[in-house]
Design an enzyme around this catalytic site. Structure first.
Site, PDB file in Angstrom:
ATOM      1  CG  ASP A   7      -2.281   0.629   0.921  1.00 16.12           C
ATOM      2  OD1 ASP A   7      -2.380   1.415  -0.041  1.00 16.12           O
ATOM      3  OD2 ASP A   7      -3.244   0.344   1.659  1.00 16.12           O
ATOM      4  CG  ASP A  25      -9.007   2.352  -0.634  1.00 15.15           C
ATOM      5  OD1 ASP A  25      -8.507   1.231  -0.853  1.00 15.15           O
ATOM      6  OD2 ASP A  25      -8.385   3.275  -0.071  1.00 15.15           O
TER       7      ASP A  25
END
Length: 730
Positions: A479, A547
């Protein structure tokens, strides 16, 4: 051969299965762009016109011809200082502070195979005879500046790639102030440009408009390719559609800041270009030093925009993605994040894993919260040690217990970031990107580690290896959750190098890890889709697309992503309803159908909170996905309607030989006593018949591709339908 040089006319011609690209060295040593379009033969020089247009169009000193001006001529590599007042690809400043250069052709070489770029991702060839590379050498005698233009041709993939290397072969320093990798000059045309804009949790929405006078650009100043704009651009005929008309595309193989620009000039010519962002970029080269510009993948189609997408899909899937997982089926996963966030321990993870195993899920991913004191998002980044107290066991024991359930085990990391509340920051505050004397800008309460530094990368490599070596970990979610604002490194006085060198450092760290752990599946993520680009796909063959897991929003996100990037890299999960981002409720069937549009299918919810009746449904979803995954990942995509403009969003996946197809449709608008919605299929074998596998009904392909297929009438909002077709042989 794919690349040909005519020594008499000084024509250089690049040829793929369906396209021709041509340039010419003119009598003054400048490289003139002639043609990029449908495959043809002959000399395209006739397309270039010469006329005395006005005294305002400058020409080089040694060209005594007022009909000649680089301000008008289509160029292969426009640079500042030639008299061309349009946007250049290269701007250099010499040791005296003066801007400008004069680059002329000095030679070229042709070789088999694709070129490679030191420190950067690039399209590759598996066999030398499947590709050819061209190196064109340009030189500025005053500065001793050399530019090597690199072209790669993969004929059967129908792509041409461009990159370049700038070398200071002179005796004094020069500074590169602007560096872009590719341009296309169109001498005429009524053209549109398509770019893909968005924001966090709503990435890559198509935006198409006519190219008018002046310039239009998109890009990223964020230190990453960004959630806001994609480093991918299409230029097409104003009348072009998915299935008709001419289209050209540029796809940047780079994950940092970029700029993509179109400009219509005073004579209605259009320049399209792509490369590094100018933001905080000023790269000095001492004598003997060089700078490598990232690669651009180019494609052309005279069969519409959809064909461009399939060319890009196949190239990235087969010649950008690489390694053990490139062609392998990805395991169906469950990720702990939306199920538990930071609130878990080893026992609750195992409870979720047991349910996942019972449902047929194959990979369990432990997301953020497993290391150091990480019970929230304001501490511990940089301290990559297992919190055994929280887990109640070692990482190896947890992995073994999950493996014993029949599941693979994976973890989440965010190595490029550091928390102020961390042991690493307390020990090495100088390792972050931060301006001296200025309070740093925080993003998500975290700072960015200076990966332009080898010592920082070495520390991260050792820490990550320490984690990966202590347990059976088969998946890593990588990430990256903030932008770079304070681009200052304490190891250089040339701060205009930092953003570029940072990205080279990221690639270096990833390459070292991939070589050490070749069978680990690395998934890219950057607040979802903030680094959803071909550069990251070279290292991470799947990327968390966004997301936002809401199925309705995902239709638009995945639709836009599909224009430039293959479905095989697309991470897409079924999540809980109401959705945690927008509170929307969508049927479980539809959430599954939408998530199955990607090549990395999974679940992002607490399975133990689902009603029992959902369990059989999930088992059927997983079974269906296994049956269709090869068609989704390997087949050609047809966007049949738009989630942004139409009442129904429909898409189709067809194997290249036409033997199998899937059509999926989601209803987005419902009216009382509604008319029937028909979906027209594409890509089937003309004259053949196809059996729909669920009903057994046989349909003629010509009718499906002419009049279409009706969806059920008077259906509910967000109802979805997935039809599987198999060609009837004989």
């Amino acid at each position: 051969m794919p690349i040909d040089f005519n020594s008499a006319t000084k024509l250089i011609t690049l040829t793929t299965d369906t396209t021709t690209y041509q340039m010419k060295v003119d009598p003054y040593g400048y490289l003139i762009h002639l043609y990029y379009g449908a495959r043809t033969s002959g000399d395209m020089s006739y397309l270039v016109t010469y006329a005395d247009r006005s005294g305002m169009c400058g020409c080089p000193y040694d060209v005594h011809d007022r009909t000649y001006s680089l301000d008008v001529l289509p160029q292969e590599f426009p640079f500042q200082g030639s008299g061309d007042m349009r946007s250049p690809l290269l701007v250099v400043r010499d040791a005296e502070g003066a801007f400008g250069c004069d680059l002329r052709y000095v030679g070229h070489t042709i070789s088999n195979g694709m070129f490679s770029l030191p420190g950067l991702p690039a399209v590759y060839s598996e066999e030398d005879d499947e590709a050819q590379s061209l190196s064109v050498q340009l030189r500025d005698e005053r500065l001793g500046l050399e530019v090597e233009l690199l072209y790669g041709v993969l004929p059967h993939f129908d792509v041409i790639t461009r990159a370049l290397i700038v070398t200071n072969a002179g005796n004094a320093s020069v500074t590169v102030e602007r560096l872009q990798s590719a341009c296309l000059d169109f001498v005429h045309g009524d053209l549109d440009v398509m770019t893909f804009n968005g924001r966090h949790a709503m990435e890559r929405r198509p935006d198409r408009h006519r190219i008018g006078h002046g310039s239009f650009s998109v890009g990223s100043r964020r230190g990453m390719s960004s959630n806001q704009y994609s480093p991918f651009m299409i230029v097409c005929d104003h009348a072009a559609t998915e299935f008709n008309g001419r289209a050209w595309a540029m796809n940047y193989v780079y994950s940092g800041g970029f700029e993509a620009e179109v400009e219509r000039d005073q004579y209605n010519q259009v320049r399209v270009q792509m490369g590094l962002s100018d933001d905080r970029f000023s790269y000095p080269l001492n004598p003997g030093e060089r700078l490598v510009a990232p690669e651009v993948i180019m494609a052309y189609s005279h069969e519409g925009i959809g064909r461009i997408s399939n060319i890009m899909h196949r190239c990235i899937r087969k010649r950008v993605c690489r390694g053990y997982w490139r062609d392998r089926r990805r395991p169906v996963l469950v990720n702990s994040w939306e199920a538990m966030h930071f609130n878990f321990n080893g026992d609750s993870l195992l409870d979720l894993a047991k349910t996942a195993a019972d449902l047929g899920i194959e990979l369990f991913v432990m997301d953020d919260g497993w290391f150091a004191e990480r019970d929230n998002d304001i501490c511990s980044l940089g301290d990559w040690r297992v919190n055994e107290k929280k887990l109640g066991r070692s990482l190896a024991e947890l992995a073994d217990q999950i493996n014993d359930l029949g599941l693979k085990f994976g973890i989440w990391v965010e190595p490029e970031m550091i928390s102020e509340d961390s042991d690493l920051y307390r020990a090495h505050p100088d390792w972050v990107l931060a301006l001296p004397g200025k309070a740093p800008t925080l993003g998500r309460d975290q700072l960015v580690l200076d990966l332009s530094r080898a010592d920082v990368r070495d520390n991260l490599f050792e820490q990550l290896c320490g984690i990966l070596d202590q347990a059976h970990i088969e998946y890593v979610k990588w990430d990256y959750n903030r932008c770079i604002t304070d681009a200052y490194s304490r190891t250089t006085t040339d701060q205009g190098k930092v953003l570029y060198d940072y990205m080279i450092g990221v690639y270096d760290l990833l390459e070292r890890l991939i070589k050490r752990y070749p069978k680990v599946l690395f998934e890219g993520c950057s607040a979802g889709g903030g680094r959803y680009d071909a550069g990251m796909m070279y290292y991470t063959p799947q990327i968390w697309t966004s997301d936002n897991t809401d199925a309705d929003n995902r239709l638009t996100i995945q639709y836009g992503s599909s224009f430039g990037f293959p479905l095989s890299v697309m991470g897409a999960h079924v999540s809980a309803c109401p959705n945690e981002i927008n509170n929307r409720t969508v049927p479980l069937t539809t959430r599954g159908h939408v998530a199955m549009a990607g090549g990395s299918f999974g679940y992002e919810l607490d399975l133990n909170e689902l009603p029992g009746r959902a369990f059989d449904h999930i088992r059927r979803q997983i079974s269906l996905y296994h049956e269709i995954e090869n068609i989704v990942c390997e087949g050609e995509l047809y966007r049949l309607s738009s989630p942004m403009d139409d009442d129904v969003c429909a898409w189709e996946n067809v194997l290249e030989d036409g033997s199998e197809a899937i059509m999926t449709a989601v209803v987005l608008k419902v009216e009382g006593y509604a008319q029937a919605n028909y979906v027209t299929l594409r890509g089937l074998t003309p004259g053949a018949n196809y059996r729909e596998l669920t009903t057994g009904v046989v349909y003629p392909a010509n009718a499906l591709m002419d009049m279409g297929m009706p969806l059920p009438v008077n259906t509910e909002m967000y109802a979805s339908y997935l039809y599987r077709f198999e060609r009837v042989e004989g």
